[in-house]
Design a protein around this motif. Structure first.
Motif, PDB file in Angstrom:
ATOM      1  N   CYS A 536     -70.073  43.285  27.283  1.00 58.20           N
ATOM      2  CA  CYS A 536     -68.886  42.867  26.554  1.00 58.20           C
ATOM      3  C   CYS A 536     -69.237  41.608  25.779  1.00 58.20           C
ATOM      4  O   CYS A 536     -69.936  40.739  26.303  1.00 58.20           O
ATOM      5  CB  CYS A 536     -67.741  42.608  27.533  1.00 58.20           C
ATOM      6  N   SER A 537     -68.780  41.501  24.550  1.00 53.25           N
ATOM      7  CA  SER A 537     -69.098  40.315  23.749  1.00 53.25           C
ATOM      8  C   SER A 537     -67.962  40.035  22.780  1.00 53.25           C
ATOM      9  O   SER A 537     -68.040  40.380  21.609  1.00 53.25           O
ATOM     10  CB  SER A 537     -70.421  40.515  22.998  1.00 53.25           C
ATOM     11  N   SER A 538     -66.883  39.429  23.317  1.00 54.27           N
ATOM     12  CA  SER A 538     -65.682  39.216  22.501  1.00 54.27           C
ATOM     13  C   SER A 538     -65.298  40.505  21.792  1.00 54.27           C
ATOM     14  O   SER A 538     -64.886  40.505  20.638  1.00 54.27           O
ATOM     15  CB  SER A 538     -65.907  38.105  21.476  1.00 54.27           C
ATOM     16  N   GLY A 539     -65.462  41.609  22.476  1.00 49.81           N
ATOM     17  CA  GLY A 539     -65.331  42.917  21.860  1.00 49.81           C
ATOM     18  C   GLY A 539     -66.709  43.511  21.676  1.00 49.81           C
ATOM     19  O   GLY A 539     -67.567  43.427  22.547  1.00 49.81           O
ATOM     20  N   GLY A 540     -66.971  44.083  20.484  1.00 48.62           N
ATOM     21  CA  GLY A 540     -68.209  44.829  20.253  1.00 48.62           C
ATOM     22  C   GLY A 540     -69.340  44.013  19.683  1.00 48.62           C
ATOM     23  O   GLY A 540     -70.116  44.517  18.867  1.00 48.62           O
ATOM     24  N   GLY A 541     -69.466  42.746  20.104  1.00 48.38           N
ATOM     25  CA  GLY A 541     -70.487  41.875  19.531  1.00 48.38           C
ATOM     26  C   GLY A 541     -71.892  42.095  20.043  1.00 48.38           C
ATOM     27  O   GLY A 541     -72.836  41.526  19.496  1.00 48.38           O
ATOM     28  N   ARG A 542     -72.059  42.878  21.105  1.00 45.52           N
ATOM     29  CA  ARG A 542     -73.412  43.178  21.578  1.00 45.52           C
ATOM     30  C   ARG A 542     -73.452  44.625  22.064  1.00 45.52           C
ATOM     31  O   ARG A 542     -73.434  44.924  23.248  1.00 45.52           O
ATOM     32  CB  ARG A 542     -73.846  42.203  22.684  1.00 45.52           C
ATOM     33  N   VAL A 543     -73.505  45.522  21.088  1.00 45.52           N
ATOM     34  CA  VAL A 543     -73.650  46.955  21.347  1.00 45.52           C
ATOM     35  C   VAL A 543     -74.849  47.432  20.556  1.00 45.52           C
ATOM     36  O   VAL A 543     -74.866  47.370  19.326  1.00 45.52           O
ATOM     37  CB  VAL A 543     -72.387  47.739  20.939  1.00 45.52           C
ATOM     38  N   ASP A 544     -75.875  47.899  21.243  1.00 44.56           N
ATOM     39  CA  ASP A 544     -77.087  48.410  20.600  1.00 44.56           C
ATOM     40  C   ASP A 544     -77.856  49.188  21.646  1.00 44.56           C
ATOM     41  O   ASP A 544     -77.564  49.113  22.846  1.00 44.56           O
ATOM     42  CB  ASP A 544     -77.927  47.258  20.033  1.00 44.56           C
ATOM     43  N   LEU A 545     -78.876  49.941  21.220  1.00 43.18           N
ATOM     44  CA  LEU A 545     -79.613  50.786  22.153  1.00 43.18           C
ATOM     45  C   LEU A 545     -80.444  49.984  23.139  1.00 43.18           C
ATOM     46  O   LEU A 545     -80.829  50.512  24.189  1.00 43.18           O
ATOM     47  CB  LEU A 545     -80.498  51.772  21.381  1.00 43.18           C
ATOM     48  N   GLY A 546     -80.722  48.704  22.840  1.00 43.15           N
ATOM     49  CA  GLY A 546     -81.448  47.867  23.783  1.00 43.15           C
ATOM     50  C   GLY A 546     -80.603  47.491  24.978  1.00 43.15           C
ATOM     51  O   GLY A 546     -80.991  47.696  26.134  1.00 43.15           O
ATOM     52  N   ILE A 547     -79.415  46.951  24.733  1.00 40.13           N
ATOM     53  CA  ILE A 547     -78.531  46.555  25.839  1.00 40.13           C
ATOM     54  C   ILE A 547     -78.003  47.790  26.554  1.00 40.13           C
ATOM     55  O   ILE A 547     -77.735  47.759  27.763  1.00 40.13           O
ATOM     56  CB  ILE A 547     -77.384  45.659  25.335  1.00 40.13           C
ATOM     57  N   MET A 548     -77.854  48.911  25.843  1.00 35.90           N
ATOM     58  CA  MET A 548     -77.355  50.134  26.475  1.00 35.90           C
ATOM     59  C   MET A 548     -78.340  50.700  27.479  1.00 35.90           C
ATOM     60  O   MET A 548     -77.940  51.435  28.391  1.00 35.90           O
ATOM     61  CB  MET A 548     -77.024  51.185  25.407  1.00 35.90           C
ATOM     62  N   HIS A 549     -79.623  50.372  27.336  1.00 42.25           N
ATOM     63  CA  HIS A 549     -80.601  50.860  28.306  1.00 42.25           C
ATOM     64  C   HIS A 549     -80.432  50.190  29.660  1.00 42.25           C
ATOM     65  O   HIS A 549     -80.899  50.709  30.680  1.00 42.25           O
ATOM     66  CB  HIS A 549     -82.016  50.610  27.782  1.00 42.25           C
ATOM     67  N   LEU A 550     -79.756  49.045  29.694  1.00 42.26           N
ATOM     68  CA  LEU A 550     -79.639  48.265  30.917  1.00 42.26           C
ATOM     69  C   LEU A 550     -78.196  48.079  31.372  1.00 42.26           C
ATOM     70  O   LEU A 550     -77.956  47.419  32.383  1.00 42.26           O
ATOM     71  CB  LEU A 550     -80.299  46.894  30.715  1.00 42.26           C
TER      72      LEU A 550
END
Length: 746
Positions: A536-550
């Motif tokens: 979560c990052s004030s909403g969608g501020g950190r959504v990407d395939l890198g963070i999604m792997h973890l």
């Protein structure tokens, strides 16, 4: 090849875990093609990768340059490929090197377009000319090694193709084999080349807080379009995703090239049409303020850049990327657990949390069928507002005099698991942590320290800060039966200095910070394998395939207005699967727009992703509770299809549309669920007939109404062909109406 254990190497090791499962085999070019496996053929210095419906080919020309040959729909075995040939020369304006579609170009030899790699040597030399050195094949990964023509800067390119989707993962490992440090000023994962043509349109996602993932399109024309974040994290300004379609392509048909970066720091994707009308897409670290000091013998791993191609339109491009995420990227892939129905206490209590209040909310949540209870901000330190306490991850003894155990035990007794909110990368100036370690934040000596939401960013590039953050979270999880962390991140970087290291090493913070975030997440998951995490990052501020792997799910937006969410979710699913899209049912009127909507409408909007409830349950009526119980029970029946099925965006809510509709189809086509929405009916017109997609045309499906009304004479059972061609008529009149219809194969 072995690399020294550096911070950059640590990141490489983490990315290594992200590599696609190797299940292909090297075969002769004459072997029969199969959609069930990946194939890498090597003929001389021409390399061909085949998987699913895609062929990708590259080769080494007579000058030793590695160049693109073909990327498009799958070719037949034995089809001839053009030989890689470098142009004979250039004119006085445009050098010959610009005419070569180099897979990975160093900045040198008169290169004028976007380079993949730019390096400064201690003697001031900045010219870099990369040539083929060797290659190897392991399963469905091709590695190609390049080296500068004179200095021992070595780049290992990795190409890995997914058998199920034909999506290719590209990355590069840059190794300094000289005896002195060098500064890497620009480093990408690679460059993708599209066939020369005039009929391309770029689609990308842009937005801001509470308005993430708006869809934009523009013609691809001479010049460069740059999508990026300079914020230290992924950011809401652009999503690290692109799609380029032929002008005649639509949601349902036509050729589309698409891709997404796996990187949670500052990033850049550049889409460039050069003076010869060649289209290039280059992506990796953002070169702005970038300068990675690479010591002798050390290596730097770039982000991974995933990309694919389809002739099935924008919808199929999204479904392929969703399938890759579900089967390869997510932590539990390929057998991801269905996301539980969640309740979060934030909107009911804000910072005013205590044992009695949270227990009362948990009891109400359990009564409507919630499976996971999450206590949000305010449980720790001196945290009574957003002005104090961040960084002090100890339970507030006034709010929880007996610790968290009594609350957690009650939540478990109610049949739910327990989750908690954290924001471990941040610190308030008014905190014990900051008073003890004011040097632990990103800062530039003697300069102001900018606050955002009354907080500063801890410098996780520092080993001591990394150790503190991991230790605090590990202690919290070890001492309490916590099943879920809502990991928040509520501001962008400013003053990204690192005064404790030499000036020429300070810009390493852009890589080392993110590497350590990944490392903490990876280590927590290994030590606490049953804990799930939301990004979560004030909403969608950190959504990407890198963070999604973890992480197991993501928070697309702080905007939970059910109507606004239709547009936000439509944009989100261009790149990311509904299986990770957390969506809450919140109060009406909405806090964002003051708009009033029925509880049914709010539920149906949220049921298109991973369902959560964030409303103040203490204000719900008996009728509200009954409605919620019914719709949550219905959601549990269809959620496997919603979260892990194929998404068809039937009617877009974009551009002021009065109507929108989505359909999810289970992978075996046995089940489908349709969600349809009406903003406002006008002049007595009926809601348009909805024609489904993706069903088995020959199978028979029984229709079941979850919410809404169907037109009279709608058949109870009909073939897939009927529902896809004749369609279904949903009766909706008025404002903010919704319907949900299930289809089950008999």
């Amino acid at each position: 090849m072995k690399f020294p254990r550096t911070c950059a190497h640590r990141y490489m090791a983490i990315l290594g875990a992200m590599m696609l499962v190797a299940c292909g085999a090297m075969v002769d070019a004459r072997a029969a093609a199969s959609d069930s496996a990946a194939h890498i053929d090597v003929s001389g210095h021409v390399f061909r990768l085949d998987a699913a419906k895609v062929t990708y080919a590259l080769g080494v020309n007579e000058k030793g340059q590695l160049q693109s040959i073909y990327w498009g729909p799958r070719l037949a075995p034995g089809d001839p490929l053009p030989a890689p040939v470098a142009p004979p020369g250039g004119d006085s304006i445009n050098g010959a090197v610009d005419a070569v579609p180099q897979e990975y170009a160093g900045w040198g030899e008169g290169l004028y377009y976007e380079p993949d790699l730019k390096v400064t040597f201690p003697d001031g030399n900045r010219d870099l000319a990369l040539r083929y050195l060797s290659h190897s094949v392991h399963g469905n990964m091709l590695s190609v090694v390049l080296k500068d023509i004179e200095r021992p800067i070595v780049v290992t390119l990795q190409y890995e193709i997914d058998p199920g989707t034909g999506i290719l993962r590209r990355s590069a490992v840059i190794e300094n084999r000289t005896v002195t440090p060098v500064i890497v000023e620009q480093a990408s994962a690679g460059t993708w080349f599209l066939p020369r043509s005039h009929d391309y349109t770029l689609r990308f996602l842009a937005g801001r807080w509470a308005a993430e993932n708006s869809i934009y399109e523009r013609p691809v024309q001479p010049g460069k379009t740059v999508l990026e974040s300079r914020r230290g994290s992924t950011g809401m300004q652009n999503a690290p995703w692109f799609a380029i379609r032929r002008n005649d392509a639509s949601e349902t048909h036509g050729q589309v090239w698409f891709g997404a970066l796996a990187w949670s720091g500052s990033w850049q994707i550049a889409i460039e049409q050069d003076q010869t009308e060649q289209i290039r897409v280059t992506g990796g670290f953002n070169p702005f303020d970038f300068g990675y000091k690479l010591a002798p013998g050390a290596s730097l791993q770039t982000p991974s850049f995933y990309a694919g191609v389809t002739t099935g339109g924008m919808g199929e491009a999204s479904r392929l990327l969703h399938r890759l995420e579900l089967t390869r990227i997510l932590p539990q892939a390929p057998h991801s657990r269905a996301r539980p129905v969640l309740y979060n206490s934030w909107e009911a209590t804000g910072f005013d949390v205590n044992e009695a209040g949270q227990t009362a909310l948990a009891e109400k949540a359990a009564s409507i069928g919630v499976e996971r209870f999450v206590m949000d901000d305010g449980w720790f330190g001196a945290r009574n507002s957003d002005k104090a306490g961040l960084g002090d991850w100890t339970v507030n003894p006034q709010k929880f005099p007996h610790g968290l155990k009594p609350l957690i035990d009650r939540v478990h007794a109610l049949g739910m698991d327990f989750g908690i909110w954290v924001e471990p990368e941040m610190v308030n100036p008014d905190s014990d942590l900051y008073r003890a370690h004011p040097d632990w934040v990103l800062n530039m000596t003697g300069r102001p320290r900018t606050l955002g939401r009354n907080q500063m960013v801890l410098n996780l590039a520092r080993p001591d800060v990394r150790a503190y953050v991991f230790g605090a979270l590990d202690k919290l999880l070890s001492e309490n039966q916590i099943a879920f962390l809502k990991w928040d991140y509520n501001r962008s970087w400013s003053e990204p200095g690192w005064p404790q290291v030499s000036p020429d090493q300070q810009k390493n913070v852009y890589v080392d910070f993110v590497s350590n975030v990944y490392g903490i997440l990876e280590e927590l998951r290994r030590k606490h394998p049953n804990v799930e995490i939301e990004s979560c990052s004030s909403g969608g501020g950190r959504v990407d395939l890198g963070i999604m792997h973890l992480t197991d799910e993501v928070w697309p937006s702080d905007n939970t207005d059910a109507f606004d969410r239709l547009r936000i979710q439509d944009g989100f699913t261009q790149a990311y699967t509904p299986g990770v899209m957390m969506a809450w049912v919140t109060d009406s009127p909405s806090s964002m727009d003051g708009r009033s909507m029925s509880l049914e409408y709010r539920f149906l909007s949220a049921m298109q992703g991973s369902l959560g409830i964030g409303a103040n349950l203490t204000k719900w009526t008996t009728q509200d509770v009954t409605t919620a119980q019914r719709l949550i029970a219905d959601y549990k029946v269809v959620r496997e299809t919603v979260q892990h099925g194929d998404l068809y965006r039937l009617v877009s809510p974009d551009s002021g549309s009065e109507h929108s509709a989505t359909e999810n189809v289970s992978p075996d086509k046995a089940h489908a669920v349709l969600f349809a929405f009406l903003h406002s009916s006008t002049e007595g017109y009926l809601y348009p007939t909805v024609r489904l997609q993706g069903l088995d045309a020959d199978a028979r499906y029984r229709v079941r109404v979850l919410q809404g009304t169907l037109a009279e004479r709608t058949p109870t059972v009909a073939s897939g062909a009927y529902w896809m061609n004749v369609g279904i008529d949903v009766v909706m009149r008025g404002d903010f109406q919704g319907a949900a219809i299930a289809f089950d194969r008999e």
